[in-house]
Design a protein around this motif. Structure first.
Motif, short mmCIF file in Angstrom:
data_model
loop_
_atom_site.label_atom_id
_atom_site.label_comp_id
_atom_site.label_asym_id
_atom_site.label_seq_id
_atom_site.Cartn_x
_atom_site.Cartn_y
_atom_site.Cartn_z
N ALA A 1 0.83 -1.21 0.00
CA ALA A 1 0.00 0.00 0.00
C ALA A 1 0.86 1.26 0.00
CB ALA A 1 -0.92 -0.01 1.21
N VAL A 2 1.88 1.30 0.87
CA VAL A 2 2.77 2.47 0.93
C VAL A 2 3.54 2.62 -0.38
CG1 VAL A 2 4.78 3.46 2.08
CG2 VAL A 2 2.97 2.41 3.43
N THR A 3 3.99 1.51 -0.94
CA THR A 3 4.73 1.57 -2.21
C THR A 3 3.83 2.06 -3.33
OG1 THR A 3 6.15 -0.27 -1.52
CG2 THR A 3 6.05 0.21 -3.88
N LEU A 4 2.59 1.59 -3.37
CA LEU A 4 1.66 2.02 -4.41
C LEU A 4 1.39 3.51 -4.32
CD1 LEU A 4 -0.20 1.22 -6.74
CD2 LEU A 4 -1.98 0.70 -5.06
N VAL A 5 1.17 4.01 -3.11
CA VAL A 5 0.95 5.45 -2.94
C VAL A 5 2.18 6.23 -3.41
CG1 VAL A 5 0.67 7.29 -1.21
CG2 VAL A 5 -0.71 5.21 -1.06
N THR A 6 3.36 5.74 -3.07
CA THR A 6 4.60 6.40 -3.48
C THR A 6 4.72 6.46 -4.99
OG1 THR A 6 5.67 5.55 -1.48
CG2 THR A 6 7.10 6.40 -3.21
N VAL A 7 4.42 5.35 -5.66
CA VAL A 7 4.51 5.30 -7.12
C VAL A 7 3.50 6.26 -7.76
CG1 VAL A 7 4.07 3.83 -9.13
CG2 VAL A 7 5.47 2.98 -7.24
N ILE A 8 2.28 6.28 -7.23
CA ILE A 8 1.25 7.17 -7.77
C ILE A 8 1.66 8.62 -7.60
CG2 ILE A 8 -1.13 7.96 -7.49
CD1 ILE A 8 -1.86 5.09 -6.73
N LEU A 9 2.22 8.96 -6.44
CA LEU A 9 2.70 10.32 -6.23
C LEU A 9 3.83 10.66 -7.20
CD1 LEU A 9 2.83 10.66 -2.33
CD2 LEU A 9 1.15 11.63 -3.89
N ALA A 10 4.73 9.70 -7.43
CA ALA A 10 5.85 9.94 -8.34
C ALA A 10 5.35 10.20 -9.76
CB ALA A 10 6.80 8.74 -8.33
N ILE A 11 4.36 9.44 -10.19
CA ILE A 11 3.76 9.66 -11.52
C ILE A 11 3.08 11.02 -11.55
CG2 ILE A 11 1.99 8.86 -13.12
CD1 ILE A 11 2.56 6.01 -12.11
N GLY A 12 2.38 11.35 -10.47
CA GLY A 12 1.64 12.60 -10.42
C GLY A 12 2.50 13.84 -10.50
N VAL A 13 3.71 13.78 -9.91
CA VAL A 13 4.59 14.95 -9.95
C VAL A 13 5.41 15.01 -11.23
CG1 VAL A 13 4.72 15.04 -7.44
CG2 VAL A 13 6.50 13.83 -8.71
N GLY A 14 5.24 14.02 -12.12
CA GLY A 14 5.89 14.08 -13.43
C GLY A 14 7.25 13.43 -13.53
N ILE A 15 7.58 12.53 -12.61
CA ILE A 15 8.87 11.84 -12.69
C ILE A 15 8.83 10.86 -13.87
CG2 ILE A 15 10.37 10.19 -11.48
CD1 ILE A 15 9.56 11.50 -8.88
N ASP A 16 9.95 10.75 -14.59
CA ASP A 16 9.98 9.89 -15.77
C ASP A 16 9.85 8.42 -15.38
OD1 ASP A 16 12.85 8.49 -15.86
OD2 ASP A 16 13.14 10.56 -15.18
N PRO A 17 9.33 7.58 -16.30
CA PRO A 17 9.01 6.17 -15.97
C PRO A 17 10.15 5.37 -15.36
CG PRO A 17 8.05 6.77 -18.07
CD PRO A 17 8.90 7.93 -17.67
N ALA A 18 11.35 5.54 -15.87
CA ALA A 18 12.48 4.77 -15.34
C ALA A 18 12.74 5.09 -13.88
CB ALA A 18 13.74 5.03 -16.17
N ARG A 19 12.66 6.37 -13.55
CA ARG A 19 12.88 6.78 -12.16
C ARG A 19 11.70 6.38 -11.28
NH1 ARG A 19 17.42 10.15 -11.95
NH2 ARG A 19 16.96 10.85 -9.84
N VAL A 20 10.51 6.34 -11.84
CA VAL A 20 9.33 5.89 -11.09
C VAL A 20 9.54 4.44 -10.63
CG1 VAL A 20 6.89 5.25 -11.23
CG2 VAL A 20 7.66 7.47 -12.10
N VAL A 21 10.08 3.61 -11.53
CA VAL A 21 10.37 2.22 -11.18
C VAL A 21 11.38 2.16 -10.03
CG1 VAL A 21 11.37 0.06 -12.00
CG2 VAL A 21 9.80 1.34 -13.47
N LEU A 22 12.42 2.99 -10.11
CA LEU A 22 13.41 3.03 -9.03
C LEU A 22 12.80 3.51 -7.72
CD1 LEU A 22 16.65 4.47 -10.70
CD2 LEU A 22 16.36 2.21 -9.66
N VAL A 23 11.96 4.51 -7.80
CA VAL A 23 11.28 5.02 -6.60
C VAL A 23 10.47 3.91 -5.94
CG1 VAL A 23 9.42 6.53 -5.79
CG2 VAL A 23 11.18 7.45 -7.31
N GLY A 24 9.70 3.19 -6.75
CA GLY A 24 8.89 2.11 -6.22
C GLY A 24 9.74 0.99 -5.63
#
Length: 274
Positions: free
Chosen positions: A12-35
């Protein structure tokens, strides 16, 4: 092994983090790293919890705990917890030194709760830190790292504080039998439920004000979120004060938290400081 990691909260925490990363405009590769970095950290916190609490879980015959029920060894869970940290650190460093520092602080905070603070009146502090740093970790993970706006950090911290009380409520009796005396145990079941709802209601208020001020186009969303959060919180507080605790109380706390998460995720790029 997976069941010892507290997979529900970790995912749940990881999913919220990924959604926030997408929402702020982080590029897909970095979104994967964030998650991946967040998931590794959350798994390490979950595994360390079951490893450190193994004796207490066994003392109260927790059949839902893999170590206590004999489905896995304590040493295996300890190894998994340490390995997850070892994985989380380099993944975080790939996102930059500031993002790495924030994520490591969040992980260390979670471990401090498991190892010590859960048994003290300061038991809510790690939740304030770990959840409060989540939006900051996301915005600093961008190729153009910038801090999160103050109200996003405040909403994260309030969500964490409310989550602490919600998480402990079902285990108050077992914890009392094994000597755990955190803040919710000191306050008692009903006051703890009220604190959980109040924290989440304030989180809704702060998020709504922050969203309306930074994104006027989302003012309708912020008002709807505020009304929904306040309605659930007031209903929950009345229920907590007038009736014996039931599963409905916990479900209402979770519903209130979901409202706050939705408000935070709809903010998008407004989470990034200027």
């Amino acid at each position: 092994m997976i069941s010892a990691s507290h997979p529900g909260p970790a995912v749940a925490v990881t999913l919220v983090t990924v959604i926030l990363a997408i929402g702020v405009g982080i590029d897909p590769a970095r979104v994967v790293l964030v998650g991946a970095a967040m998931l590794a950290g959350q798994l390490s916190i979950g595994w360390s919890n079951d490893w450190i609490d193994a004796d207490r879980d066994s003392a109260v015959a927790r059949s839902d705990k893999p170590i206590a029920s004999g489905r896995i060894s304590r040493s295996a869970v300890r190894t998994a917890a340490i390995a997850a940290v070892i994985v989380a650190v380099p993944l975080s460093l790939l996102l930059g030194p500031l993002a790495a520092l924030v994520n490591i602080v969040g992980i260390a905070s979670g471990w401090s709760y498991n190892a010590w603070l859960k048994r003290t009146p300061a038991s809510g502090v790690p939740y304030l830190i770990t959840f409060g740093t989540l939006p900051l970790f996301v915005t600093l993970s961008s190729a153009d790292p910038r801090p999160a706006v103050w109200w996003a950090i405040a909403v994260g911290a309030l969500l964490g504080f409310g989550a602490h009380f919600a998480n402990v409520l079902p285990d108050l009796d077992d914890d009392a039998r094994t000597g755990v005396r955190g803040l919710p145990h000191i306050l008692g079941r009903r006051p703890s439920a009220v604190v959980a709802f109040a924290s989440l209601a304030v989180a809704s208020l702060v998020a709504s004000i922050g969203i309306a001020a930074s994104s006027p186009g989302l003012i309708v969303v912020s008002v709807i979120g505020l009304v929904a959060g306040a309605t659930i919180a007031v209903s929950g507080i009345i229920l907590a004060l007038t009736r014996p605790p039931t599963r409905l109380l916990f479900q209402l706390i979770m519903a209130s938290a979901v409202v706050d998460v939705i408000l935070l995720t709809t903010a998008g790029s407004s989470l990034v400081g200027r």
